[in-house]
Structure formats: C-alpha cells, structure tokens
Design an enzyme around this catalytic site. Sequence first.
Site, short mmCIF file in Angstrom:
data_model
loop_
_atom_site.label_atom_id
_atom_site.label_comp_id
_atom_site.label_asym_id
_atom_site.label_seq_id
_atom_site.Cartn_x
_atom_site.Cartn_y
_atom_site.Cartn_z
N ALA A 37 0.82 -1.21 0.00
CA ALA A 37 0.00 0.00 0.00
C ALA A 37 0.86 1.26 0.00
O ALA A 37 1.98 1.27 0.49
CB ALA A 37 -0.91 0.01 1.23
N GLY A 77 1.65 -5.20 2.00
CA GLY A 77 0.40 -5.73 1.46
C GLY A 77 0.62 -6.63 0.26
O GLY A 77 -0.17 -7.54 0.01
N GLU A 80 1.21 -9.90 1.69
CA GLU A 80 -0.05 -10.40 2.24
C GLU A 80 -0.95 -10.96 1.13
O GLU A 80 -1.61 -11.97 1.33
CB GLU A 80 -0.73 -9.30 3.05
CG GLU A 80 0.03 -9.02 4.34
CD GLU A 80 -0.51 -7.88 5.14
OE1 GLU A 80 -0.76 -8.08 6.34
OE2 GLU A 80 -0.67 -6.77 4.59
N GLU A 100 6.60 -2.70 7.05
CA GLU A 100 5.86 -1.59 7.65
C GLU A 100 6.19 -1.38 9.12
O GLU A 100 6.02 -0.29 9.66
CB GLU A 100 4.36 -1.72 7.42
CG GLU A 100 3.74 -3.06 7.74
CD GLU A 100 3.71 -4.03 6.58
OE1 GLU A 100 2.63 -4.48 6.21
OE2 GLU A 100 4.78 -4.37 6.06
#
Length: 164
Positions: A37, A77, A80, A100
């Site tokens: 992200a 992300g 993920e 992150e």
Amino acid sequence: SPSVLQALEDGLKKADADPSVKAVMICGENGKFSAGADIRGFSSPKRHGAALGPIVSLIERTEKPVVAAIEGIALGGGLEVALGCHYRVAHVKARMGLPEVTIGLLPGAEGTQRLPRLIGVPAALEIITTGRHVPAAEALKLGLVDEVVEGNTVEAAIRLANKV
C-alpha cells in the site's frame, strides 16, 4: 491503490464463477509483484472501494487454485496478497517481507496470522518484527514459497497452476 484492489476482486470473482477457468495466477507488472500500500493513503479520513484484508481473504477462499508469480518484490500488502494465494512461485532475485514495522505499523491484512501458519512462529516473528527482506532462496527454505525459478516466473506459475 483502490483501482488495483477493485480489479483484483472483480477478476477473482469472475474467474471463480467461470467454469472454463481451472486456476488463477496473480502477478505484478514490470518485474515487480507488489510493494504494498501507499502509506499516504492511510491519512485519508475515508477510504472508498475494496480493502486489502477482505481481498486477501477472498483469494484464500477461492475454490480454484490461486498461484502468485512473485518477481522483484512482494512487500507489505504485496506479501499479504501472496500469502492469501494457495501457491507461490518466486524469481530467484525476488525479495519478500513485511517492512511496515520499520515505520511503526503492523501488517494490517492478516499477514501476522498467515505468515506464522505457513512458516512457523519463530521464523515469522523474526520477519514481522524486523521488517527484513527475505531473499527467494531463504523463502524457499522457510516454506514461504513453493518454487524458485531463474527463468520466466509467470510461465512457471502457470505450469504449477496447471499441475495442481
């Protein structure tokens, strides 16, 4: 971006509903899987469209095999998304991680749950808490990816999808 998430959701739903589709392969563009992200979007008061967590859960729930073709990087992300896939193929030069934490954020799309299930708590805890980028060869040893290739990652992922 919201448009990428929406396209991913729409594509998965369409593939799942189409009986002629036997498997799904997810890849990035221009030699990169996904850097995750854009943190600038976190400061928006309201986010519109699809959210990453439900998309990753949708990938995981898809009844047809879903294979990630990881080239370049799969970070935050992006990793993920790959963790939601049933299988992962990585290019030998790929790197994966959940960086992150280095800016004070925890992975928000269930990476903290999926990673330990896949590679065990000790290895996952180290990756989650340090934000370290894991090279493809180590990812294979850990069980984070199913295959590492030197050639075309997308073609290898399609071969694996056809095999399973």
